[in-house]
Write an enzyme that holds these catalytic residues in place. Sequence first.
Site, PDB file in Angstrom:
ATOM      1  N   ASP A   1       0.816  -1.221   0.000  1.00  0.00           N
ATOM      2  CA  ASP A   1       0.000   0.000   0.000  1.00  0.00           C
ATOM      3  C   ASP A   1       0.852   1.275   0.000  1.00  0.00           C
ATOM      4  OD1 ASP A   1      -2.103  -1.864   0.394  1.00  0.00           O
ATOM      5  OD2 ASP A   1      -1.890  -1.722   2.567  1.00  0.00           O
TER       6      ASP A   1
ATOM      7  N   GLU B   1     -11.411  -0.438  -3.433  1.00  0.00           N
ATOM      8  CA  GLU B   1     -10.618   0.172  -2.362  1.00  0.00           C
ATOM      9  C   GLU B   1      -9.454   0.929  -2.998  1.00  0.00           C
ATOM     10  OE1 GLU B   1      -9.322  -3.244  -0.078  1.00  0.00           O
ATOM     11  OE2 GLU B   1      -7.892  -3.863  -1.613  1.00  0.00           O
TER      12      GLU B   1
HETATM   13  O1  FUB Z   1      -3.219  -3.675   3.349  1.00  0.00           O
HETATM   14  C1  FUB Z   1      -4.503  -3.952   3.852  1.00  0.00           C
HETATM   15  C2  FUB Z   1      -5.519  -3.642   2.844  1.00  0.00           C
HETATM   16  O2  FUB Z   1      -5.314  -4.439   1.681  1.00  0.00           O
HETATM   17  C3  FUB Z   1      -5.479  -2.231   2.327  1.00  0.00           C
HETATM   18  O3  FUB Z   1      -6.034  -1.298   3.184  1.00  0.00           O
HETATM   19  C4  FUB Z   1      -6.164  -2.417   1.041  1.00  0.00           C
HETATM   20  O4  FUB Z   1      -6.046  -1.345   0.175  1.00  0.00           O
HETATM   21  C5  FUB Z   1      -5.480  -3.664   0.524  1.00  0.00           C
HETATM   22  O5  FUB Z   1      -4.223  -3.378  -0.011  1.00  0.00           O
END
Ligand code: FUB
Length: 375
Positions: free
Chosen positions: A56, A266
Amino acid sequence: MPSRRLSALPLAMVLLATACGPNAQPENQAQQTKADKRAASEYLSQPLVTDMYTADPSAHVWDGKIYVYPSHDIDGPTPEDDLGAHFEMRDYHVLSMDKIGGPVTVGPVALDVKDVPWAEKQMWAPDAARKNGTYYLYFPAKDKEGAFRVGVATSKNPMGPFTAQPQPIKGSYSIDPSVFTDDDGASYMYFGGIWGGQLQRNIDGKYDANGSKTDLGQDDKPAIAPRVAKMTGDMLEFTETPRAVQILDEKGKPILGGDHDRRFFEASWMHKYKGKYYFSYSTGDTHYLAYAIGNSPYGPFTYKGRILEPVEGWTTHHSIVEWNGRWWLFYADSQLSGQTRLRNVKVTELRYNPDGTIQTMNPFVAQSAKDGAAR
Ligand code: FUB
């Protein structure tokens, strides 16, 4: 999150692949031996850091230097599930580089969950901002009720350590905060994620612990939208109730919930290129990085295509930043471990077409390109 078949490097190749990070070993080498084989040369780019697992990556350029704010993946005991319970991260470390392709400095612990009064677990994808000499670290974490909230912590140093505010940002919920500052100095936070990110449990901004586990299950209705809220001048609060970010198709109609190849899942990111606002995101269960363009930081945004085809591992999450007159995509895959929960951040150049669209990239180097390079 569900598993996909993974493949990764044998240990020998991992050691060869330690591109620019410090040369220590990953935290859990044993996992590598489980992985299938894929040569380092098959990947478009190599891990920036090999002595810890990172994901991320939110990149920023401050005073000519590149700072990357990643998640710090750890190998916890929780089994993998569709809600990402296996992402058990507990702290953050900031990365810095004088130039892309140069050595990467891994900072000490910048913020630990034990130092955040309201947070219990799962320090997921963070972002950062700078204003008037203060650095702001924005991070999602689960509170004691199991609801994701977004917190903020401050420091005078971009590498931290950061001091957390005692409460999460009022009116915040879900995950993946990303803060964009426009040319006029106004800052906006984009956030949200469905499934484990709980956006579908916060439809009215109030957490419903019994809400759907995935999405709204209404494939012919507009997909659940990411959120945006303008930040206060002190960067610690929202000035407004978060608004839905509309992502439209080429006919101006909202992307539908059933359109898994294009709907928001997301990993919001905003950048501005030639006066246009580019909202980019992950499509989650179809594993693309996609983008949409608009004329205002609030949108609406019209879907334009993919930035990155699926990486190795279930998920990727990105940022886009200009450095030295060129544009760069930071992203993550599971090259080092072969496991979704243990990722590594990477960077590659991002290119635009003359009409402002982004050239789609493949995270694996095509065989023909390799053959060409070998000649
Ligand atoms: O790293 C945990 C979660 O997985 C993140 O918040 C999302 O974007 C995905 O990468």
